[in-house]
Design a protein around this motif. Structure first.
Motif, mmCIF file in Angstrom:
data_model
loop_
_atom_site.group_PDB
_atom_site.id
_atom_site.type_symbol
_atom_site.label_atom_id
_atom_site.label_comp_id
_atom_site.label_asym_id
_atom_site.label_seq_id
_atom_site.Cartn_x
_atom_site.Cartn_y
_atom_site.Cartn_z
ATOM 1 N N CYS A 63 -0.647 1.136 11.236
ATOM 2 C CA CYS A 63 0.204 -0.004 10.816
ATOM 3 C C CYS A 63 0.970 0.299 9.302
ATOM 4 O O CYS A 63 0.426 0.715 8.687
ATOM 5 C CB CYS A 63 -0.721 -1.601 10.623
ATOM 6 S SG CYS A 63 0.668 -2.784 10.203
ATOM 7 N N ARG A 64 2.219 0.178 9.490
ATOM 8 C CA ARG A 64 2.945 0.089 8.284
ATOM 9 C C ARG A 64 3.996 -1.062 8.230
ATOM 10 O O ARG A 64 5.253 -1.029 7.843
ATOM 11 C CB ARG A 64 3.833 1.288 8.269
ATOM 12 C CG ARG A 64 3.278 2.571 8.401
ATOM 13 C CD ARG A 64 4.212 4.014 8.490
ATOM 14 N NE ARG A 64 4.663 4.027 9.699
ATOM 15 C CZ ARG A 64 6.192 3.848 9.703
ATOM 16 N NH1 ARG A 64 6.973 3.657 8.720
ATOM 17 N NH2 ARG A 64 6.747 3.685 11.075
ATOM 18 N N HIS A 65 3.322 -2.080 8.654
ATOM 19 C CA HIS A 65 4.106 -3.437 8.660
ATOM 20 C C HIS A 65 4.162 -4.096 7.052
ATOM 21 O O HIS A 65 4.898 -4.820 7.040
ATOM 22 C CB HIS A 65 3.617 -4.444 9.397
ATOM 23 C CG HIS A 65 3.965 -3.935 11.171
ATOM 24 N ND1 HIS A 65 4.296 -4.812 11.993
ATOM 25 C CD2 HIS A 65 3.979 -2.875 11.538
ATOM 26 C CE1 HIS A 65 4.226 -4.404 13.153
ATOM 27 N NE2 HIS A 65 4.369 -2.913 12.755
ATOM 28 N N CYS A 66 3.287 -3.592 6.288
ATOM 29 C CA CYS A 66 3.572 -3.869 4.865
ATOM 30 C C CYS A 66 3.478 -2.844 3.716
ATOM 31 O O CYS A 66 2.801 -1.855 4.085
ATOM 32 C CB CYS A 66 2.780 -5.131 4.723
ATOM 33 S SG CYS A 66 1.080 -4.751 3.826
ATOM 34 N N GLN A 118 1.221 -2.665 1.553
ATOM 35 C CA GLN A 118 -0.220 -2.285 1.401
ATOM 36 C C GLN A 118 -0.716 -1.025 1.959
ATOM 37 O O GLN A 118 -1.760 -0.594 1.756
ATOM 38 C CB GLN A 118 -0.995 -3.426 1.365
ATOM 39 C CG GLN A 118 -0.557 -4.569 0.779
ATOM 40 C CD GLN A 118 -1.366 -5.883 0.916
ATOM 41 O OE1 GLN A 118 -2.030 -6.384 0.049
ATOM 42 N NE2 GLN A 118 -1.387 -6.335 2.073
ATOM 43 N N GLY A 119 0.083 -0.823 3.365
ATOM 44 C CA GLY A 119 -0.224 -0.003 4.231
ATOM 45 C C GLY A 119 0.251 1.352 3.599
ATOM 46 O O GLY A 119 0.463 1.617 2.475
ATOM 47 N N CYS A 166 -2.155 1.542 7.187
ATOM 48 C CA CYS A 166 -3.451 1.161 7.467
ATOM 49 C C CYS A 166 -4.027 2.020 8.907
ATOM 50 O O CYS A 166 -3.055 1.840 9.704
ATOM 51 C CB CYS A 166 -3.927 -0.027 7.510
ATOM 52 S SG CYS A 166 -3.730 -1.174 5.727
ATOM 53 N N GLY A 183 -7.144 -3.504 9.313
ATOM 54 C CA GLY A 183 -6.576 -3.193 8.248
ATOM 55 C C GLY A 183 -6.699 -3.787 6.763
ATOM 56 O O GLY A 183 -7.722 -4.360 6.762
ATOM 57 N N ILE A 184 -5.959 -3.658 5.823
ATOM 58 C CA ILE A 184 -6.337 -4.142 4.543
ATOM 59 C C ILE A 184 -6.170 -5.605 4.492
ATOM 60 O O ILE A 184 -7.046 -6.367 3.923
ATOM 61 C CB ILE A 184 -5.606 -3.323 3.393
ATOM 62 C CG1 ILE A 184 -5.765 -1.866 3.399
ATOM 63 C CG2 ILE A 184 -5.664 -4.114 2.000
ATOM 64 C CD1 ILE A 184 -4.677 -0.903 2.473
ATOM 65 N N CYS A 185 -5.366 -6.079 5.298
ATOM 66 C CA CYS A 185 -5.050 -7.634 5.224
ATOM 67 C C CYS A 185 -6.064 -8.110 6.223
ATOM 68 O O CYS A 185 -6.010 -9.374 6.371
ATOM 69 C CB CYS A 185 -3.728 -7.960 5.859
ATOM 70 S SG CYS A 185 -3.285 -7.254 7.388
ATOM 71 N N ALA A 225 -6.162 -7.321 9.461
ATOM 72 C CA ALA A 225 -5.626 -7.221 11.039
ATOM 73 C C ALA A 225 -6.513 -6.487 11.833
ATOM 74 O O ALA A 225 -6.937 -5.144 11.398
ATOM 75 C CB ALA A 225 -4.172 -6.788 11.063
ATOM 76 N N TYR A 282 3.880 -9.084 8.358
ATOM 77 C CA TYR A 282 2.769 -9.312 7.571
ATOM 78 C C TYR A 282 2.430 -10.756 7.512
ATOM 79 O O TYR A 282 3.005 -11.544 6.750
ATOM 80 C CB TYR A 282 2.990 -8.786 6.248
ATOM 81 C CG TYR A 282 1.878 -8.802 5.096
ATOM 82 C CD1 TYR A 282 0.539 -8.354 5.330
ATOM 83 C CD2 TYR A 282 2.026 -9.665 3.969
ATOM 84 C CE1 TYR A 282 -0.376 -8.676 4.527
ATOM 85 C CE2 TYR A 282 0.861 -10.088 3.232
ATOM 86 C CZ TYR A 282 -0.056 -9.570 3.293
ATOM 87 O OH TYR A 282 -1.222 -9.838 2.309
HETATM 88 FE FE1 SF4 Z 1 -0.301 -3.469 8.508
HETATM 89 FE FE2 SF4 Z 1 -1.979 -5.354 7.138
HETATM 90 FE FE3 SF4 Z 1 -1.913 -2.924 6.623
HETATM 91 FE FE4 SF4 Z 1 -0.075 -4.217 5.819
HETATM 92 S S1 SF4 Z 1 -2.161 -4.640 5.286
HETATM 93 S S2 SF4 Z 1 0.169 -2.177 6.823
HETATM 94 S S3 SF4 Z 1 0.194 -5.711 7.605
HETATM 95 S S4 SF4 Z 1 -2.584 -3.672 8.604
#
Ligand code: SF4
Ligand code: BF8
Length: 633
Positions: A47-50, A52-53, A55, A67-69, A71, A198
């Motif tokens: 995932c590269r939707h935000c 922070q990734g 991920c 993922g870090i959030c 998900a 995100y």
């Molecule tokens: Fe994707 Fe969540 Fe990681 Fe951001 S933190 S890249 S939304 S999985």
């Protein structure tokens, strides 16, 4: 023939050899260099939707599991799939919107290269949309249809009319009840971008429902694309032509039209004819326009323009050295063409604001100046020919006969020769009698991961023998035409007895002195709408819904996000839909289960993901038989 690993098409193999010899890098070289491909991406677990990734989640169930959030794997793959559907929908509807603008300009008399060619189609589309036609001029009706098309892009009091009026009444009601009726085409694309942002939708099933609705917005884009193209350029009728690189002519100015929208290619075809004498003055035998990909299908269906090649082998058309110009609009145009064009002395000409390629010549195409733009393009091709003239080229002497042009209107006309009162009856009778076991639509692209045409031809061969009526669009149609499936002479060898008898009866009733081709070419990728229209007409005639019909679909070698959005609406109208390459969702077990099983409870359709053509064919046949049984057949 000259077998090679990358393609079943001998012309392509010949050009792959040449590319190696002259050191032109191909899509297959780049694919090799890319291996092994990333397992996170392959399974959809990246995932590269935000910011922070990026991920990544462990596809084998180890750590990290989110993922870090936070998900989960299912959220990640559902969001990724949704964005692919949105991209596909944006592309098809962008193409349709372009046509709506063209129709509007034509209706106002501001684009003299465009007129309403098919007035009957205009009236029937208007009637379907509830636009009055009695006592009104063509320009007035056309303007209203164009405005209605543009209105379908945004939220308004009515839902998207190109869905509400194109599916069965039962299905429109089901969609409305389940919140699946799109509000506006652009609205749905934007909604997907919103909910996949995100920290927004974190319910995988809810995400998939959003994706389904956006897939239906794609149906609207495709259907509108077909309707408006037919209105502006004519509804296809059967034509006889040819396919494969053998259609290139060493002594002619060879111009390939590549991309999707007939707004460009239809004018090029017309202008090329007018400019024959200019080409002859330059020492050429004439201007030879050929097609690549879907714009090739558009001009083949309407004008019998031969197809050169499709999809993954587009570079190979240039490797012949015989193409003087490749004119592109948008979608499915490999950026690598610029490099190949430079090596081979071909002029690559871009024409659209949204599709520029460094190294190409850009001619800003607009509807107001279309004819002049097209003349400028053909003139560039003639110049290019003058430089090539007399130099050796390598045109594979391979081509097949193609009978194409099977719009719904053409199919109904052909059936009407058997029963003028009730044209669908002969088709339904044959389905009931089992001479037609079911119907399969082949759609979508050629994927570098599959030896080109292997899945399409293997599955089609199997289904035809089992008396399945086969329709084809896009590069799937391209694959089948280059292997002789659209040459009526091959019906005997390809089809089971029942199907052969039906195709022969229809062909003879239409004065063809033989059968229709084994595979009916229904058009470009937007023309998957034509297959939907056939299914809806048959369902309406029987008083059933589209999910009860023995109709299936296969994107056996899918590439584009457009193939994903088409597959989504195929599932939404209730079709078992095969995809022959891995979808980047398998990392999400719940999502995979919903797409391949659970969605059936909602729409009747579902995805069958199977890269093996033999077992895919078996599954498609089983799906057909299950439906026959449920109908008591
Ligand atoms: Fe994707 Fe969540 Fe990681 Fe951001 S933190 S890249 S939304 S999985
Ligand atoms: O819209 S089949 S490679 S050309 S996406 Fe593209 Fe795929 Fe061909 Fe047509 Ni469709």
């Amino acid at each position: 023939a000259n077998p090679c690993k990358v393609s079943l098409d001998p012309a392509v193999c010949e050009m792959v050899e040449k590319a190696r010899r002259v050191k032109v890098e191909t899509v297959w070289d780049r694919y090799q260099a890319m291996l092994p491909q990333c397992g996170f991406g392959e399974t959809g677990l990246c995932c590269r939707h935000c910011l922070q990734g990026p991920c990544r989640i462990d596809p084998f169930g180890g750590e990290p599991k989110t993922g870090i959030c936070g998900a989960t794997a299912d959220v990640m793959v559902a969001r990724g799939l949704d964005r692919a559907i949105a991209a596909g929908s944006a592309a098809h509807s962008g193409h349709a919107r372009h046509l709506a603008h063209t129709l509007k300009l034509a209706a106002k008399g501001k684009a003299r290269d465009y007129t309403v060619k098919d007035k009957a189609k205009l009236r029937s589309v208007a009637a379907r949309l509830g636009i009055p036609t009695e006592g009104r001029s063509i320009a007035e009706i056309a303007l209203d249809v164009a405005e209605a098309a543009l209105a379908d892009f945004h939220e308004k009091d009515t839902p998207v009319m190109w869905v509400a009026t194109t599916v069965t009444k039962k299905r429109a009601k089901l969609f409305a009840e389940k919140g699946l009726l799109p509000k506006g085409i652009d609205y749905e694309v934007a909604d997907i971008m919103h909910r996949t942002l995100y920290g927004t939708d974190a319910d995988p099933v809810n995400l998939l429902l959003g994706g389904l609705r956006c897939g239906l917005a794609d149906l609207a884009g495709c259907y509108m694309g077909t309707d408006l193209s037919d209105i502006l350029f004519g509804t296809p009728q059967p034509v006889v032509t040819e396919a494969n690189m053998g259609v290139l002519k060493a002594d002619a100015v060879n111009v390939a039209v590549h991309g999707h929208n007939p707004v460009l290619s239809d004018v090029i075809v017309a202008v090329a004819k007018e400019m024959e004498s200019e080409a002859k003055a330059a020492g050429a035998s004439g201007v030879n326009v050929v097609g690549i990909c879907c714009t090739g299908n558009e001009v083949m269906m309407r004008h019998g323009i031969p197809a050169c090649t499709h999809s993954v082998s587009q570079e190979m058309a240039l490797v012949t050295g015989a193409l003087d110009a490749v004119v592109v609009d948008y979608q499915c145009i490999m950026p690598s063409l610029a490099t190949v064009a430079e090596c081979m002395g071909t002029k690559l000409i871009t024409t659209m604001e949204i599709t520029k390629i460094p190294g190409a010549i850009h001619i800003d195409f607009s509807e107001e100046t279309a004819g002049e733009n097209a003349r400028q393009i053909i003139r560039l091709a003639i110049e290019s020919f003058s430089r090539r003239r007399g130099k050796p080229v390598d045109i594979p002497q391979i081509k097949t006969k193609v009978v194409a042009g099977f719009s719904v209107e053409a199919i109904i006309n052909a059936l009407a020769k058997l029963n003028a009162e009730d044209p669908l009856k002969p088709l339904i009778d044959q389905i009931v009698a089992g001479n037609i076991r079911g119907v399969c639509l082949f759609a979508g692209c050629n994927n570098v991961k599959v030896p080109q045409d292997k899945n399409f031809t293997a599955i089609a061969r199997r289904l035809l023998k089992e008396n399945v009526l086969v329709l084809a669009t896009g590069c799937g149609a391209g694959a089948l035409m280059r292997h002789g499936f659209m040459d009526p002479a091959n019906v005997g060898e390809l089809c089971g007895e029942g199907l052969k008898a039906v195709l022969t009866a229809i062909g003879e009733a239409n004065g063809l002195g033989g059968p229709l081709p084994a595979v009916l070419h229904v058009g470009s990728c937007v023309d998957n709408s034509r297959a939907v229209a056939v299914a809806v007409a048959v369902a309406d005639r029987l008083g059933v819904d589209t999910d009860q019909l023995p109709v299936v679909a296969s994107a056996a070698e899918a590439v584009s996000e457009k193939a994903i959005s088409i597959g989504t609406y195929a599932v939404a109208i209730g079709l078992p839909t095969h995809v022959g390459v891995m979808l980047p969702v398998v990392g999400g077990p719940l999502v995979t289960k919903v797409l391949t099983e659970k969605v059936k409870d909602l729409t009747g359709g579902y995805f069958i993901v199977d890269p093996d053509p033999e077992s895919a064919a078996k599954k498609l046949l089983a799906a057909i038989d299950e439906r026959r049984a449920a109908l008591g057949l």
